[in-house]
Write a protein that holds these residues in place. Structure first.
Motif, short mmCIF file in Angstrom:
data_model
loop_
_atom_site.label_atom_id
_atom_site.label_comp_id
_atom_site.label_asym_id
_atom_site.label_seq_id
_atom_site.Cartn_x
_atom_site.Cartn_y
_atom_site.Cartn_z
N ILE A 83 0.84 -1.21 0.00
CA ILE A 83 0.00 0.00 0.00
C ILE A 83 0.87 1.25 0.00
N LYS A 84 1.84 1.27 0.92
CA LYS A 84 2.72 2.43 1.04
C LYS A 84 3.50 2.67 -0.27
N GLY A 85 4.03 1.59 -0.83
CA GLY A 85 4.81 1.72 -2.06
C GLY A 85 3.98 2.16 -3.24
N MET A 86 2.79 1.57 -3.39
CA MET A 86 1.96 1.90 -4.55
C MET A 86 1.38 3.31 -4.44
N VAL A 87 1.15 3.80 -3.21
CA VAL A 87 0.70 5.19 -3.04
C VAL A 87 1.75 6.14 -3.61
N GLU A 88 3.02 5.86 -3.31
CA GLU A 88 4.11 6.69 -3.84
C GLU A 88 4.18 6.60 -5.36
N LYS A 89 4.00 5.38 -5.89
CA LYS A 89 4.05 5.19 -7.35
C LYS A 89 2.92 5.97 -8.04
N VAL A 90 1.72 5.86 -7.49
CA VAL A 90 0.57 6.55 -8.08
C VAL A 90 0.77 8.06 -8.00
N ARG A 91 1.33 8.53 -6.90
CA ARG A 91 1.57 9.96 -6.73
C ARG A 91 2.61 10.47 -7.74
N GLU A 92 3.65 9.67 -7.99
CA GLU A 92 4.71 10.08 -8.90
C GLU A 92 4.26 10.07 -10.35
N LYS A 93 3.62 8.94 -10.77
CA LYS A 93 3.20 8.79 -12.17
C LYS A 93 1.78 8.23 -12.24
N PRO A 94 0.78 9.06 -11.97
CA PRO A 94 -0.60 8.54 -11.97
C PRO A 94 -1.02 7.97 -13.32
N GLU A 95 -0.52 8.54 -14.41
CA GLU A 95 -0.91 8.07 -15.73
C GLU A 95 -0.43 6.65 -16.00
N VAL A 96 0.62 6.21 -15.30
CA VAL A 96 1.18 4.87 -15.50
C VAL A 96 0.63 3.87 -14.48
N HIS A 97 0.53 4.30 -13.22
CA HIS A 97 0.26 3.36 -12.13
C HIS A 97 -1.14 3.47 -11.52
N LEU A 98 -1.96 4.41 -11.97
CA LEU A 98 -3.23 4.66 -11.28
C LEU A 98 -4.12 3.43 -11.23
N GLU A 99 -4.39 2.81 -12.38
CA GLU A 99 -5.35 1.71 -12.43
C GLU A 99 -4.87 0.49 -11.62
N LYS A 100 -3.66 0.01 -11.97
CA LYS A 100 -3.14 -1.16 -11.25
C LYS A 100 -2.83 -0.83 -9.80
N GLY A 101 -2.30 0.37 -9.57
CA GLY A 101 -1.94 0.77 -8.21
C GLY A 101 -3.13 0.82 -7.29
N THR A 102 -4.22 1.48 -7.73
CA THR A 102 -5.41 1.57 -6.88
C THR A 102 -6.05 0.20 -6.67
N SER A 103 -5.97 -0.68 -7.68
CA SER A 103 -6.49 -2.04 -7.53
C SER A 103 -5.71 -2.80 -6.47
N MET A 104 -4.39 -2.70 -6.49
CA MET A 104 -3.56 -3.37 -5.50
C MET A 104 -3.79 -2.79 -4.11
N ILE A 105 -3.93 -1.46 -4.03
CA ILE A 105 -4.18 -0.81 -2.74
C ILE A 105 -5.51 -1.28 -2.16
N ARG A 106 -6.53 -1.36 -3.02
CA ARG A 106 -7.85 -1.79 -2.55
C ARG A 106 -7.81 -3.23 -2.05
N ARG A 107 -7.18 -4.12 -2.81
CA ARG A 107 -7.11 -5.53 -2.39
C ARG A 107 -6.43 -5.67 -1.04
N ASN A 108 -5.31 -5.00 -0.88
CA ASN A 108 -4.54 -5.16 0.35
C ASN A 108 -5.18 -4.43 1.52
N THR A 109 -5.92 -3.34 1.25
CA THR A 109 -6.67 -2.67 2.31
C THR A 109 -7.77 -3.59 2.83
N LEU A 110 -8.48 -4.23 1.90
CA LEU A 110 -9.54 -5.17 2.31
C LEU A 110 -8.95 -6.35 3.07
N ASN A 111 -7.77 -6.78 2.66
CA ASN A 111 -7.11 -7.88 3.36
C ASN A 111 -6.81 -7.49 4.81
#
Length: 579
Positions: A88-116
């Motif tokens: 979650i921490k890592g993907m938040v940074e990735k999405v913040r740096e390059k949202p056009e590249v990581h937004l879709e996959k990053g938010t999906s991974m964040i959501r899965r791991n938050t629910l976990n």
């Protein structure tokens, strides 16, 4: 009269003696009886002391086992928390740096791991509430069959990803009864998730629903059956115990905290039901839940279920193609090659996203596969989790650092265990760095860069080692020493090639090439040429052989090539050495 008097005296004496003997016998009897009673009392007291000692020792063993179980629990739960937190921490940074590249996959991974994480916290809180009698049922009346079918289908993508067939079967097309959707979800989800987790690819998992009897009354019977690894007979009585895990090592194939089945049993008991298990090792397990059927709650027109977090946390089919492409990527660049050994696929993808712009990355899903890939590909650096199936990170480190083919490879261990003892254990096995989860991306990249920089300095050291005489030159690396000795022994063999060298050092051509490149920065051809030229330099200084004779002596078939190569290596012509 005197005779009479004498006889009376004798009789009195005899009576006195007899009285004395009787008294002595009485005292003796009393003493022995008292002594016997005392011995029996002492023996009884000793038995009581022994019994109490045994009880105390048993309590001590139970307390030690409980402490050990709790220690394992906190170790495992820290891993369960820190891995998704790292993602979650890592993907938040990735999405913040390059949202056009990581937004879709990053938010999906964040959501899965938050629910976990949410699911994990909810289970722990529910277990505490159950123990304190604070968790209450919220029943509603409705048809339970379509709800159970929905719960089963919610796990279908998880089962499909693991290569399993998941089937739902109900003897009744409908069955109206009181049930708490959330509690029934937790029971069913825990049992189905466990069945899928511990069943190998190609197996089957079934959820069967039927009407049965419990204490002579109408009951709902749920059976979760799998064709998985099964549970040993001696362990079946413990699987519903808090913190218990049949495989409590760090190499267990299924992660967990040891609270899932304990919570499941408590929830079943809260619903006045029973849960049992029947299992045969290597054949599978069947968990049977019986819940009493009542029809007293308010009839619900529709039921609503909370989010099912367990299968979502493992639903990573979208990553599979991405990961397999990375694992088979050919090394067509000069980027350093890294091997990431991690069983959590979301963390794999996060590390891949972080490292791929700078390095060529290979992936391995457990320690055993990681060892095989490291030996096969000889990467420049390895990043490994500690807690993994098959072999853990400590075993991987120890194995690779003891193998001549891989002992030069820097290894970074990632783990939730941040205590000093764990760090020391990892470093003692030969790890070069130790990062606790959740780690900073920059720290990981700096650690990698610094370790590779040390490797580059070592390459320069070996590459610039211009000692005068090859036979006396000693190299601290055993592999390079062995390679150099073999080349020196066969230095006049112009046909000396990689196949001969590979056989001599007991490695494949690829392994020799990768290891030699890592240690010296040179290819095998250049390394062999360098040894030939240095031997030629020695002969130019110590013998009267002509330059042409020396060239052939050290394995060159062309005088011009010898002269050109000598100039490249030392910056002077061979003739200059003689002048």
């Amino acid at each position: 009269e005197q005779e009479n008097f004498r006889q009376q005296g004798i009789r009195r004496t005899l009576w006195l003696v007899l009285a004395f003997l009787g008294l002595l016998l009485g005292v003796g009897t009393f003493y022995f009886r008292a002594q016997n009673r005392s011995n029996k009392q002492l023996q009884h007291l000793n038995q009581e002391l022994v019994s109490q000692k045994n009880v105390i020792e048993q309590q001590k063993v139970r307390l030690e086992e409980l402490d050990e179980s709790k220690s394992r629990f906190f170790t495992n739960i820290s891993h369960e928390f820190k891995t998704p937190l790292t993602i979650i921490k890592g993907m938040v940074e990735k999405v913040r740096e390059k949202p056009e590249v990581h937004l879709e996959k990053g938010t999906s991974m964040i959501r899965r791991n938050t629910l976990n994480l949410l699911n994990l916290v909810t289970q722990i809180l529910d277990l505490r509430k159950l123990e304190s009698k604070a968790l209450k049922l919220n029943p509603q009346q409705g048809d339970v069959v379509p709800y159970l079918k929905y719960l089963t289908e919610s796990h279908s993508s998880y089962a499909e990803q693991e290569g399993l067939i998941l089937q739902f079967d109900s003897e009744q097309p409908e069955l109206t009864m009181d049930f708490d959707p959330e509690k029934l979800l937790r029971i069913t989800s825990n049992l189905l998730s466990n069945a899928i987790k511990f069943t190998e690819s190609g197996g089957h998992v079934y959820l069967r629903v039927k009407q049965s009897k419990l204490n002579g009354k109408e009951a709902l019977q749920l059976e979760v059956e799998d064709t998985g690894i099964g549970i040993a007979q001696e362990n079946q009585a413990n699987i519903f115990t808090q913190f218990y895990q049949e495989d409590d090592s760090v190499t267990r194939s299924g992660e967990g905290t040891g609270i899932g089945l304990a919570l499941t049993q408590e929830l079943v008991h809260l619903m006045q039901g029973t849960i049992t298990v029947n299992s045969v090792p290597k054949q599978g397990s069947t968990f049977t839940v019986l819940l009493p059927i009542t029809r007293m709650a308010t009839l619900a027109t529709e039921w609503s279920a909370p989010q099912i977090a367990a299968p979502i946390a493992k639903e990573q089919g979208a990553n599979s193609e991405f990961i397999s492409q990375a694992a088979t990527l050919e090394d067509i660049t000069e980027k350093p090659r890294l091997l990431v050994v991690e069983d959590n696929r979301d963390l794999q993808q996060y590390l891949l996203t972080t490292l791929e712009p700078y390095y060529t990355v290979d992936l391995a899903e457990n320690g055993a596969i990681g060892i095989e890939k490291a030996i096969e590909t000889i990467p420049d650096l390895i990043i490994s989790d500690v807690m993994m199936p098959e072999k853990d990170g400590f075993e991987l480190t120890d194995t690779l650092k003891r193998d001549e083919r891989t002992d030069h490879i820097p290894i970074i261990l990632l783990t939730a265990k941040s205590d000093v003892e764990s760090k020391i254990s990892g470093l003692e096995k030969g790890a070069d760095a130790y990062l606790a989860k959740p780690f900073e991306e920059r720290e990981l990249l700096v650690r990698i860069d610094k370790l590779l920089e040390l490797r580059r300095k070592l390459q320069q050291r070996y590459a610039n080692n211009n000692l005068d005489t090859i036979p006396q030159q000693k190299i601290e690396d055993p592999f390079l020493q062995k390679l150099q000795d073999y080349v020196v022994e066969n230095i006049n063999d112009a046909s000396l090639n990689m196949d001969q060298i590979s056989r001599a050092v007991g490695m494949s051509r690829t392994q020799v090439f990768r290891k030699l490149k890592a240690l010296t920065g040179k290819s095998a051809t250049l390394f062999i040429r360098s040894i030939r030229l240095r031997k030629g330099q020695e002969l130019l200084r110590t013998t009267n052989l002509t330059i042409s004779e020396i060239a052939y002596e050290v394995g060159f078939t062309s005088l011009s090539y010898f002269s050109t190569s000598f100039m490249e290596e030392f910056g002077i012509r061979p003739s200059t050495v003689r002048s």
